[in-house]
Design an enzyme around this catalytic site. Sequence first.
Site, PDB file in Angstrom:
ATOM      1  N   HIS A  57      45.815  31.937  51.021  1.00 14.81           N
ATOM      2  CA  HIS A  57      44.532  32.489  51.465  1.00 14.81           C
ATOM      3  C   HIS A  57      43.414  31.452  51.477  1.00 14.81           C
ATOM      4  O   HIS A  57      42.244  31.798  51.346  1.00 14.81           O
ATOM      5  CB  HIS A  57      44.163  33.699  50.608  1.00 14.81           C
ATOM      6  CG  HIS A  57      45.168  34.807  50.706  1.00 14.81           C
ATOM      7  ND1 HIS A  57      45.325  35.574  51.851  1.00 14.81           N
ATOM      8  CD2 HIS A  57      46.090  35.262  49.838  1.00 14.81           C
ATOM      9  CE1 HIS A  57      46.285  36.461  51.662  1.00 14.81           C
ATOM     10  NE2 HIS A  57      46.776  36.299  50.456  1.00 14.81           N
ATOM     11  N   PRO A  74      32.794  38.167  42.368  1.00 11.20           N
ATOM     12  CA  PRO A  74      31.644  37.406  41.940  1.00 11.20           C
ATOM     13  C   PRO A  74      30.402  38.252  41.844  1.00 11.20           C
ATOM     14  O   PRO A  74      29.992  38.896  42.807  1.00 11.20           O
ATOM     15  CB  PRO A  74      31.460  36.411  43.071  1.00 11.20           C
ATOM     16  CG  PRO A  74      32.077  37.064  44.262  1.00 11.20           C
ATOM     17  CD  PRO A  74      32.808  38.260  43.810  1.00 11.20           C
ATOM     18  N   GLU A  75      29.831  38.194  40.695  1.00 11.43           N
ATOM     19  CA  GLU A  75      28.469  38.666  40.535  1.00 11.43           C
ATOM     20  C   GLU A  75      27.629  37.415  40.330  1.00 11.43           C
ATOM     21  O   GLU A  75      28.148  36.294  40.442  1.00 11.43           O
ATOM     22  CB  GLU A  75      28.367  39.634  39.353  1.00 11.43           C
ATOM     23  CG  GLU A  75      29.304  40.830  39.529  1.00 11.43           C
ATOM     24  CD  GLU A  75      29.210  41.860  38.423  1.00 11.43           C
ATOM     25  OE1 GLU A  75      28.109  42.041  37.882  1.00 11.43           O
ATOM     26  OE2 GLU A  75      30.234  42.472  38.097  1.00 11.43           O
ATOM     27  N   ARG A  82      41.186  39.000  49.919  1.00 10.82           N
ATOM     28  CA  ARG A  82      40.833  40.265  50.577  1.00 10.82           C
ATOM     29  C   ARG A  82      39.950  40.074  51.811  1.00 10.82           C
ATOM     30  O   ARG A  82      39.719  41.030  52.546  1.00 10.82           O
ATOM     31  CB  ARG A  82      40.164  41.190  49.564  1.00 10.82           C
ATOM     32  CG  ARG A  82      41.140  41.621  48.495  1.00 10.82           C
ATOM     33  CD  ARG A  82      40.468  42.402  47.409  1.00 10.82           C
ATOM     34  NE  ARG A  82      40.086  43.734  47.855  1.00 10.82           N
ATOM     35  CZ  ARG A  82      39.508  44.624  47.079  1.00 10.82           C
ATOM     36  NH1 ARG A  82      39.234  44.336  45.831  1.00 10.82           N
ATOM     37  NH2 ARG A  82      39.189  45.805  47.542  1.00 10.82           N
TER      38      ARG A  82
END
Length: 277
Positions: A93, A2-3, A112
């Site tokens: 996740h 994400p930006e 992650r």
Amino acid sequence: MPELPEVETVKCGLQAVLEGRTLNRVIARRTDLRFPLPDGFGQMLSGHKVVAVARRAKYLLLHMDNAVVLIWHLGMSGRVRIFTTPPPPEERHDHIIFETDHGVTIRFNDTRRFGFMDLCDEAALADHAMIAKLGPEPLDPTFDAAALAGRLKGRKTPIKAALLDQTVVAGLGNIYVSECLFHAGISPRRSAHTVQGGRCEKLIVAIRQVLNAAIAAGGSSLRDHRQTSGELGYFQHQFVVYDKAGQPCKGCDCQGGSIEQIVQSGRSTYFCPRRQT
DNA sequence: CTACCATCCTGGTTGC
DNA sequence: TGCAACCAGGATGGTA
């Protein structure tokens, strides 16, 4: 993922279902995200109403009715899914789950685990370690060419690195920096302090156009990003340089130039050496 | 100050 | 096919 545009997309999705609603349950399936979840995380949130959902740079902020703010960063691979009907089984996740008083389930999935959540008193938000040092919002109207020029002044680091520095301007990441520099016709290798005057004007215009177009497209879906509905974002189809090494440059005056990939501070940069100087 | 590096973690892709 | 190396949208902290 994400930006800024991806986080903005998620923010809008959350706003629609969370503002004015109470969190009935907060479930932490894992507490070891990038940082350990703070003690009493669930207790501080559950039973409380979400007053506002906001974004600062790449951070999501949930303002609660007990003057607590949830600070939420999606890291590299964080996804947020919203289910307004009974949700499917949890996935591998799915680390944090919120359930509202009107039957909505929100799941934070982050393979992650570079993402994290923290809690903060409303009054102390501006002083929070992750927030305090952030530079201006790139889409803030007061962040104009003069403001950008001032922040680049004296920096010898390449403009690529300067724009990734969240204390210079907060919200750009590796993809959008490459895209913005292309649209501004500026080489990613150029020393930041030499980006002044007309180049700053062009860069400001490029940043605003690229970010606004990306937000309008629901962000970019490469590996992880989804809109909160599960739909893909589609701004990746408008990339001009990112991940396009060896392909012909789309710049109208390039005449046979092609996109080059280089590594700067350990990260890939894509640009057209002919068009960007 | 600056440039570079490793680090956190998982998983997909590449190359032998 | 198998396996290891490498790569990935972020951000910090250490080194020289």
